[in-house]
Design a protein around this motif. Structure first.
Motif, mmCIF file in Angstrom:
data_model
loop_
_atom_site.group_PDB
_atom_site.id
_atom_site.type_symbol
_atom_site.label_atom_id
_atom_site.label_comp_id
_atom_site.label_asym_id
_atom_site.label_seq_id
_atom_site.Cartn_x
_atom_site.Cartn_y
_atom_site.Cartn_z
ATOM 1 N N LYS A 124 -3.730 1.294 3.767
ATOM 2 C CA LYS A 124 -2.568 1.134 4.651
ATOM 3 C C LYS A 124 -2.984 1.297 6.109
ATOM 4 N N GLN A 125 -3.774 2.324 6.384
ATOM 5 C CA GLN A 125 -4.203 2.569 7.764
ATOM 6 C C GLN A 125 -5.057 1.418 8.295
ATOM 7 N N ASP A 144 -3.562 5.005 0.893
ATOM 8 C CA ASP A 144 -3.272 5.432 2.262
ATOM 9 C C ASP A 144 -4.348 4.923 3.220
ATOM 10 N N ALA A 202 0.838 -1.208 0.000
ATOM 11 C CA ALA A 202 0.000 0.000 0.000
ATOM 12 C C ALA A 202 0.871 1.256 0.000
ATOM 13 N N GLU A 203 1.961 1.236 0.758
ATOM 14 C CA GLU A 203 2.874 2.383 0.772
ATOM 15 C C GLU A 203 3.459 2.627 -0.614
ATOM 16 N N ALA A 212 -3.819 7.514 -4.532
ATOM 17 C CA ALA A 212 -2.940 7.653 -3.364
ATOM 18 C C ALA A 212 -3.763 7.691 -2.083
ATOM 19 N N LYS A 213 -4.885 8.392 -2.121
ATOM 20 C CA LYS A 213 -5.752 8.475 -0.936
ATOM 21 C C LYS A 213 -6.333 7.107 -0.586
ATOM 22 N N ILE A 257 0.900 4.387 -2.736
ATOM 23 C CA ILE A 257 0.663 5.795 -2.393
ATOM 24 C C ILE A 257 1.506 6.700 -3.288
ATOM 25 N N ASN A 258 2.692 6.249 -3.619
ATOM 26 C CA ASN A 258 3.647 7.071 -4.374
ATOM 27 C C ASN A 258 3.764 6.657 -5.833
ATOM 28 N N GLN A 310 -3.996 11.361 -7.248
ATOM 29 C CA GLN A 310 -4.276 11.708 -5.852
ATOM 30 C C GLN A 310 -5.379 10.828 -5.277
ATOM 31 N N GLU A 313 -2.811 -1.593 8.969
ATOM 32 C CA GLU A 313 -2.028 -1.416 10.199
ATOM 33 C C GLU A 313 -2.893 -1.695 11.425
#
Length: 120
Positions: A78-79, A75, A48-49, A71-72, A52-53, A68, A82
């Motif tokens: 990813k959250q 992100d 996921a990281e 990427a959102k 994002i890029n 964008q 985690e």
């Protein structure tokens, strides 16, 4: 509270107060499954990281907006991943606590990581 955090906290409280007890072998087996899942989530966090890029959408405003947006979403994923990994580790620790073998958590985590690495 984060995803799964309530369940992990409830399990921990039940195990710590003696309301939940388990046989060590059963607790190890359940904890190992949660730890393998947490390790998989960790790998997905890395992916996921990377997303994002991600680049190469072009220079148009619509392309930047699309980038964008992706990427959102990455992100956000990813959250969530985690939080799921943290909750899974909390669940594993709760089961180990219920069996009175919490001291084995690091050893079982290492075994879970090795198992995931061996699959790749």
């Amino acid at each position: 509270m984060a995803i799964g955090g309530d369940a992990a906290a409830q399990l921990w409280n039940a195990a710590s107060s003696g309301q939940l007890t388990m046989e060590p072998d059963a607790a190890r087996e359940v904890a190992q499954a949660y730890l393998r899942f947490a390790a998989m989530c960790d790998e997905w966090v890395v992916e996921a990281e990377r997303l994002i890029n991600i680049h190469g959408f072009g220079s148009l405003d619509s392309a930047r907006q699309l980038q964008q947006g992706f990427a959102k979403k990455a992100d956000g994923a990813k959250q969530v991943l985690e939080q799921m990994a943290t909750a899974a580790r909390g669940m594993a620790n709760g089961y180990l606590q219920a069996a009175g073998i919490l001291a084995e958590a690091d050893q079982l985590s290492a075994a879970a990581l090795s198992a995931i690495a061996g699959q790749g």
